[in-house]
Write a protein that holds these residues in place. Sequence first.
Motif, mmCIF file in Angstrom:
data_model
loop_
_atom_site.group_PDB
_atom_site.id
_atom_site.type_symbol
_atom_site.label_atom_id
_atom_site.label_comp_id
_atom_site.label_asym_id
_atom_site.label_seq_id
_atom_site.Cartn_x
_atom_site.Cartn_y
_atom_site.Cartn_z
ATOM 1 N N GLU A 94 34.345 42.391 40.957
ATOM 2 C CA GLU A 94 35.425 43.227 41.468
ATOM 3 C C GLU A 94 36.641 43.147 40.548
ATOM 4 O O GLU A 94 37.278 44.161 40.237
ATOM 5 N N THR A 95 36.970 41.932 40.100
ATOM 6 C CA THR A 95 38.082 41.777 39.155
ATOM 7 C C THR A 95 37.792 42.537 37.860
ATOM 8 O O THR A 95 38.667 43.216 37.308
ATOM 9 N N ARG A 97 35.872 45.150 37.432
ATOM 10 C CA ARG A 97 35.961 46.595 37.655
ATOM 11 C C ARG A 97 37.409 47.071 37.688
ATOM 12 O O ARG A 97 37.732 48.147 37.153
ATOM 13 N N GLN A 98 38.283 46.268 38.285
ATOM 14 C CA GLN A 98 39.695 46.632 38.319
ATOM 15 C C GLN A 98 40.277 46.667 36.909
ATOM 16 O O GLN A 98 41.083 47.549 36.576
ATOM 17 N N ARG A 99 39.869 45.736 36.078
ATOM 18 C CA ARG A 99 40.367 45.700 34.707
ATOM 19 C C ARG A 99 39.868 46.912 33.910
ATOM 20 O O ARG A 99 40.612 47.487 33.107
ATOM 21 N N GLU A 101 39.063 49.833 35.146
ATOM 22 C CA GLU A 101 39.802 51.004 35.621
ATOM 23 C C GLU A 101 41.198 51.052 35.013
ATOM 24 O O GLU A 101 41.685 52.117 34.621
#
Length: 289
Positions: A94-95, A97-99, A101
């Motif tokens: 999840e971390t 994927r946020q990076r 994005e």
Amino acid sequence: MRPFTGTKHQEADMPTSASRYVLGRSEREYMRLMVQSRLMRPWTERYMRAAGLRPGDRVLDLGSGVGDVSLLAASIVGPEGSVLGIERDADAIETARQRVEAERLSETVRFEVADVNSLTGTEQFDAVVGRFFLVYQPDPVATVQRAAALLRPGGVLVLHEMDAGAVNDMSWPPCPVYNDSVSLLFPVFAATGAHTYMGRMLAHTFLEAGLERPAVEIDTPVATGPDSPVLDWMARTVQSLEPMLAAEGLSLPAGVDFDDLLPVWKRTITEQRAQFVGPSQYGAWARVS
């Protein structure tokens, strides 16, 4: 708790059961991984480029963590290429994927909660990469074979692994407050089945897996002053192991606690005009026929 005073770990490279990620899963560990990545990036990038990664390649990143190696690979393969990072820790994914994005790279980089030993599908990659991945695998030879099977003919496997080296030669003039703290890492890693000498095992592992003889390079992180990122990285690594050290009955040198570790090291390296060394870094790569 007792301090660690041993110097040899003869059984470290022969684990008898599956190893686990000893550094844990926490926000503190994810931050440590990003600090580690900034230090390791030049070496990992050099290994990838020397192995022949190029724009347009399709890349698989093994044990992608919070995405640092995947992002590095994306910077090499460009928008015409693609990167798939696989990682067992859903929170780390999840971390990552946020990076991705935030970097506007969602069209190039994607992540899946998976492991190379259970990865399904028939997708073939131009390159399979990984950093500090084999060290945690119970059977590195089998893992390399599985990774190589995911490569197209002519594809390349590129691995960046560390090696414990000689724990008594990590500072000069000898600084026990550094040596004794860093040496705590290795019995804890070995106790969980990790291969603390994975770097020097790479050529043998590739050959045992049926690959051609790999190219291998070695680099060593060295701190020569209090502002070196090597000190921050090593201190964070010891701090991430605090719960495991307690479980093993190990402790930092007398008069030092985890929160003060970095300031003590900074003061020591300055006062003693010393040089501190971290674990050796190995890069290995080979193509499949």
